[in-house]
Write a protein that holds these residues in place. Structure first.
Motif, PDB file in Angstrom:
ATOM      1  N   ALA A 180     -13.340  14.571  16.356  1.00  0.00           N
ATOM      2  CA  ALA A 180     -12.872  13.964  15.110  1.00  0.00           C
ATOM      3  C   ALA A 180     -13.156  12.467  15.100  1.00  0.00           C
ATOM      4  O   ALA A 180     -13.950  11.981  14.290  1.00  0.00           O
ATOM      5  N   GLN A 181     -12.519  11.732  15.993  1.00  0.00           N
ATOM      6  CA  GLN A 181     -12.656  10.284  16.000  1.00  0.00           C
ATOM      7  C   GLN A 181     -14.019   9.885  16.549  1.00  0.00           C
ATOM      8  O   GLN A 181     -14.534  10.501  17.487  1.00  0.00           O
ATOM      9  N   GLY A 182     -14.596   8.847  15.969  1.00  0.00           N
ATOM     10  CA  GLY A 182     -15.960   8.453  16.309  1.00  0.00           C
ATOM     11  C   GLY A 182     -16.037   7.568  17.533  1.00  0.00           C
ATOM     12  O   GLY A 182     -16.251   6.354  17.424  1.00  0.00           O
ATOM     13  N   PHE A 183     -15.870   8.170  18.700  1.00  0.00           N
ATOM     14  CA  PHE A 183     -16.046   7.403  19.934  1.00  0.00           C
ATOM     15  C   PHE A 183     -16.703   8.292  20.982  1.00  0.00           C
ATOM     16  O   PHE A 183     -16.488   9.505  21.004  1.00  0.00           O
ATOM     17  N   LEU A 239       0.846  -1.186   0.000  1.00  0.00           N
ATOM     18  CA  LEU A 239       0.000   0.000   0.000  1.00  0.00           C
ATOM     19  C   LEU A 239       0.891   1.249   0.000  1.00  0.00           C
ATOM     20  O   LEU A 239       0.916   2.012   0.975  1.00  0.00           O
ATOM     21  N   PRO A 240       1.621   1.471  -1.072  1.00  0.00           N
ATOM     22  CA  PRO A 240       2.603   2.562  -1.062  1.00  0.00           C
ATOM     23  C   PRO A 240       2.005   3.950  -0.947  1.00  0.00           C
ATOM     24  O   PRO A 240       2.683   4.885  -0.523  1.00  0.00           O
ATOM     25  N   ASP A 241       0.743   4.077  -1.313  1.00  0.00           N
ATOM     26  CA  ASP A 241       0.102   5.399  -1.293  1.00  0.00           C
ATOM     27  C   ASP A 241      -0.733   5.634  -0.044  1.00  0.00           C
ATOM     28  O   ASP A 241      -1.438   6.639   0.062  1.00  0.00           O
ATOM     29  N   VAL A 242      -0.679   4.714   0.909  1.00  0.00           N
ATOM     30  CA  VAL A 242      -1.504   4.810   2.119  1.00  0.00           C
ATOM     31  C   VAL A 242      -0.628   5.227   3.295  1.00  0.00           C
ATOM     32  O   VAL A 242       0.384   4.575   3.590  1.00  0.00           O
ATOM     33  N   GLY A 243      -1.023   6.305   3.945  1.00  0.00           N
ATOM     34  CA  GLY A 243      -0.306   6.763   5.126  1.00  0.00           C
ATOM     35  C   GLY A 243      -1.062   6.418   6.392  1.00  0.00           C
ATOM     36  O   GLY A 243      -1.901   5.514   6.420  1.00  0.00           O
ATOM     37  N   THR A 244      -0.805   7.159   7.444  1.00  0.00           N
ATOM     38  CA  THR A 244      -1.489   6.956   8.711  1.00  0.00           C
ATOM     39  C   THR A 244      -2.939   7.407   8.597  1.00  0.00           C
ATOM     40  O   THR A 244      -3.241   8.423   7.972  1.00  0.00           O
ATOM     41  N   SER A 245      -3.837   6.657   9.191  1.00  0.00           N
ATOM     42  CA  SER A 245      -5.266   6.975   9.146  1.00  0.00           C
ATOM     43  C   SER A 245      -5.522   8.412   9.594  1.00  0.00           C
ATOM     44  O   SER A 245      -4.919   8.902  10.552  1.00  0.00           O
ATOM     45  N   ILE A 246      -6.464   9.073   8.917  1.00  0.00           N
ATOM     46  CA  ILE A 246      -6.816  10.457   9.256  1.00  0.00           C
ATOM     47  C   ILE A 246      -7.313  10.552  10.695  1.00  0.00           C
ATOM     48  O   ILE A 246      -7.104  11.564  11.372  1.00  0.00           O
ATOM     49  N   PHE A 247      -7.926   9.493  11.206  1.00  0.00           N
ATOM     50  CA  PHE A 247      -8.446   9.528  12.573  1.00  0.00           C
ATOM     51  C   PHE A 247      -7.300   9.561  13.578  1.00  0.00           C
ATOM     52  O   PHE A 247      -7.354  10.278  14.578  1.00  0.00           O
ATOM     53  N   THR A 248      -6.244   8.804  13.290  1.00  0.00           N
ATOM     54  CA  THR A 248      -5.060   8.852  14.138  1.00  0.00           C
ATOM     55  C   THR A 248      -4.393  10.216  14.053  1.00  0.00           C
ATOM     56  O   THR A 248      -3.983  10.792  15.074  1.00  0.00           O
ATOM     57  N   VAL A 249      -4.287  10.743  12.846  1.00  0.00           N
ATOM     58  CA  VAL A 249      -3.636  12.043  12.635  1.00  0.00           C
ATOM     59  C   VAL A 249      -4.350  13.146  13.402  1.00  0.00           C
ATOM     60  O   VAL A 249      -3.732  13.936  14.131  1.00  0.00           O
ATOM     61  N   MET A 250      -5.679  13.201  13.262  1.00  0.00           N
ATOM     62  CA  MET A 250      -6.426  14.290  13.891  1.00  0.00           C
ATOM     63  C   MET A 250      -6.514  14.112  15.405  1.00  0.00           C
ATOM     64  O   MET A 250      -6.511  15.097  16.152  1.00  0.00           O
ATOM     65  N   THR A 251      -6.589  12.868  15.875  1.00  0.00           N
ATOM     66  CA  THR A 251      -6.611  12.634  17.316  1.00  0.00           C
ATOM     67  C   THR A 251      -5.268  13.013  17.938  1.00  0.00           C
ATOM     68  O   THR A 251      -5.219  13.607  19.026  1.00  0.00           O
ATOM     69  N   GLN A 252      -4.179  12.687  17.253  1.00  0.00           N
ATOM     70  CA  GLN A 252      -2.862  13.079  17.758  1.00  0.00           C
ATOM     71  C   GLN A 252      -2.726  14.599  17.795  1.00  0.00           C
ATOM     72  O   GLN A 252      -2.212  15.163  18.769  1.00  0.00           O
ATOM     73  N   LEU A 253      -3.216  15.268  16.739  1.00  0.00           N
ATOM     74  CA  LEU A 253      -3.157  16.728  16.715  1.00  0.00           C
ATOM     75  C   LEU A 253      -4.008  17.310  17.845  1.00  0.00           C
ATOM     76  O   LEU A 253      -3.617  18.301  18.487  1.00  0.00           O
ATOM     77  N   ALA A 254      -5.168  16.708  18.087  1.00  0.00           N
ATOM     78  CA  ALA A 254      -6.029  17.175  19.180  1.00  0.00           C
ATOM     79  C   ALA A 254      -5.306  17.071  20.517  1.00  0.00           C
ATOM     80  O   ALA A 254      -5.374  17.983  21.358  1.00  0.00           O
ATOM     81  N   THR A 255      -4.592  15.970  20.721  1.00  0.00           N
ATOM     82  CA  THR A 255      -3.842  15.786  21.964  1.00  0.00           C
ATOM     83  C   THR A 255      -2.744  16.840  22.102  1.00  0.00           C
ATOM     84  O   THR A 255      -2.568  17.440  23.163  1.00  0.00           O
ATOM     85  N   GLU A 256      -2.026  17.072  21.000  1.00  0.00           N
ATOM     86  CA  GLU A 256      -0.936  18.053  21.024  1.00  0.00           C
ATOM     87  C   GLU A 256      -1.447  19.463  21.322  1.00  0.00           C
ATOM     88  O   GLU A 256      -0.762  20.241  21.999  1.00  0.00           O
ATOM     89  N   CYS A 257      -2.643  19.770  20.811  1.00  0.00           N
ATOM     90  CA  CYS A 257      -3.181  21.130  20.943  1.00  0.00           C
ATOM     91  C   CYS A 257      -4.113  21.299  22.136  1.00  0.00           C
ATOM     92  O   CYS A 257      -4.629  22.406  22.363  1.00  0.00           O
ATOM     93  N   VAL A 307     -10.811  22.587  18.599  1.00  0.00           N
ATOM     94  CA  VAL A 307     -11.817  21.552  18.357  1.00  0.00           C
ATOM     95  C   VAL A 307     -11.356  20.735  17.146  1.00  0.00           C
ATOM     96  O   VAL A 307     -11.190  21.283  16.049  1.00  0.00           O
ATOM     97  N   ALA A 308     -11.147  19.446  17.340  1.00  0.00           N
ATOM     98  CA  ALA A 308     -10.667  18.581  16.270  1.00  0.00           C
ATOM     99  C   ALA A 308     -11.837  17.989  15.491  1.00  0.00           C
ATOM    100  O   ALA A 308     -12.821  17.523  16.075  1.00  0.00           O
ATOM    101  N   VAL A 309     -11.713  18.016  14.165  1.00  0.00           N
ATOM    102  CA  VAL A 309     -12.712  17.459  13.260  1.00  0.00           C
ATOM    103  C   VAL A 309     -11.978  16.640  12.196  1.00  0.00           C
ATOM    104  O   VAL A 309     -10.753  16.604  12.157  1.00  0.00           O
TER     105      VAL A 309
END
Length: 390
Positions: free
Chosen positions: A34-37, A10-28, A346-348
């Motif tokens: 964002a994540q559906g929980f 899967l050369p064109d697949v990176g980290t899931s957007i949910f992981t990316v936005m949740t990590q950014l939410a934590t940092e900020c 607010v993360a989305v």
């Protein structure tokens, strides 16, 4: 001797957007919509049951590969009562999986061969395309047109070919909240009548349908049910996404193929967790009131967001709210989502993440499966952000 470079599947697949936005939410220090929980606990009766079974002798070892017989029997009874269909045979038609994610992957691994085509209706959960490609399958994308994201069955018909192995449905839909009607299922049945195409129906938000509508399961359409894998999620139903327990209902021949793969993916699911779920599943009060529970949250969020300048799209099901931000910014959705996270706190999720080519329509997704105080706090931050950029 040095090893040759690893060639990614899967050369064109990176980290899931949910992981990316949740990590950014934590940092900020942002509120994570964002994540559906949910940010609230499962029912007390369920957590108490889990604690009880974790202490019970014999409940710490492997469960049977298809799942605890008692839990499968209760799923069969619930399905028959809820959808007024013949009860699935718990021995041959119900399988407990490690979340709906494992069920979905196991289905694709079981039936999709190299060169097979799989119809995916976009926007779509980001797992679908990569999981198909890992089997050597070819995703064939059919758009769901905004703003209501209703199915275009003429477009689906045009996408069908002799190579179509499977069509993937998701209702109530993530990320849009769109809900299939009974007539939609009849139209799909007519399209597939003279084909060998199978159906994978992702129904994890089955208990979250609003405004007097109802969820129509593929199990209620006999022609589709005989060729379908139908997925559900205890994590969504019982506010316990981290428990990772789901199930798949399918006819015996399809179930047999699913289990051939399931036994080598996870073999079996957590034993005390299955016992705990069996203890509470017989009480229908919880899932029968979920639609009203989540509609109150959706309506509250709608009211809170009215002064902000966002345009909220219809959300008839699931626990997500799409919003246009054209009145606030001309940025692409990924840039705007990051800005909202950093500046508003607010993360989305940008909706382009649900398209295989990253189609930008100026839409972001909020998750409203949160406590009232969380939604109020998020709306206050968004209102302040909007006042500063207008």
């Amino acid at each position: 001797m040095s090893l040759p470079p690893l060639v990614s599947k899967l050369p064109d697949v990176g980290t899931s957007i949910f992981t990316v936005m949740t990590q950014l939410a934590t940092e900020c220090g942002a509120i994570n919509l964002a994540q559906g929980f949910p940010d609230y606990d499962p029912p007390q009766a369920l957590t108490e049951a889990l604690a009880r079974h974790a202490r019970t002798s014999g409940h710490q070892q492997y469960a049977p590969m298809p799942g605890l017989p008692r839990l499968r029997e209760l799923i069969s009874q619930k399905t028959a009562q809820l959808y007024h269909v013949p009860a699935p045979n718990p021995a041959t038609e119900v399988t407990i999986t490690s979340g709906a994610t494992e069920a979905l992957y196991a289905v694709l691994a079981a039936v999709v061969r190299p060169g097979d085509e799989v119809i995916v209706l976009e926007p779509a959960y980001d797992l679908y395309g990569p999981a198909i490609r890992l089997q050597g399958g070819i995703p064939v994308y059919v758009p769901l047109p905004a703003p209501d994201f209703r199915h275009d069955w003429d477009a689906v018909a045009a996408a069908l070919s002799p190579a179509t192995r499977l069509i993937m449905l998701n209702s109530p839909h993530n990320p849009t909240g769109a809900v299939l009607a009974s007539a939609d299922l009849d139209q799909l049945a007519a399209l597939l009548r003279n084909t060998a195409t199978l159906v994978l129906s992702d129904e994890v938000y089955e208990h979250m349908v609003y405004d007097g509508q109802q969820h129509y399961s593929v199990l209620q359409q006999p022609e589709l049910a005989e060729r379908a894998f139908v997925l559900s999620s205890f994590g969504k139903t019982y506010h316990a996404t981290g428990w990772k327990v789901g199930y798949c209902i399918a006819p015996p021949a399809l179930t047999a193929e699913l289990r051939r793969v399931h036994q080598f993916l996870t073999f079996s699911v957590s034993t005390p967790t299955q016992h705990a779920l069996a203890d509470v599943l017989g009480d229908a009060a919880h899932y029968e009131t979920l639609s009203a529970f989540y509609q109150r949250k959706r309506d509250l969020f709608t009211e809170l967001m009215q002064p902000t300048g966002f345009e909220l799209l219809p959300a008839p099901g699931a626990y997500f709210q799409l919003a246009r931000y054209a009145q606030l910014s001309a940025e692409d959705d990924y840039t705007f989502a990051q800005r909202l996270t950093r500046e508003a706190g607010v993360a989305v999720v940008p909706v382009s993440a649900f398209y295989h080519h990253g189609r930008n329509q100026g839409l972001i997704r909020f998750c409203f499966a949160k406590r009232e105080e969380t939604l109020v706090a998020a709306a206050q931050r968004i209102l302040k952000f909007c006042a500063n950029i207008q």
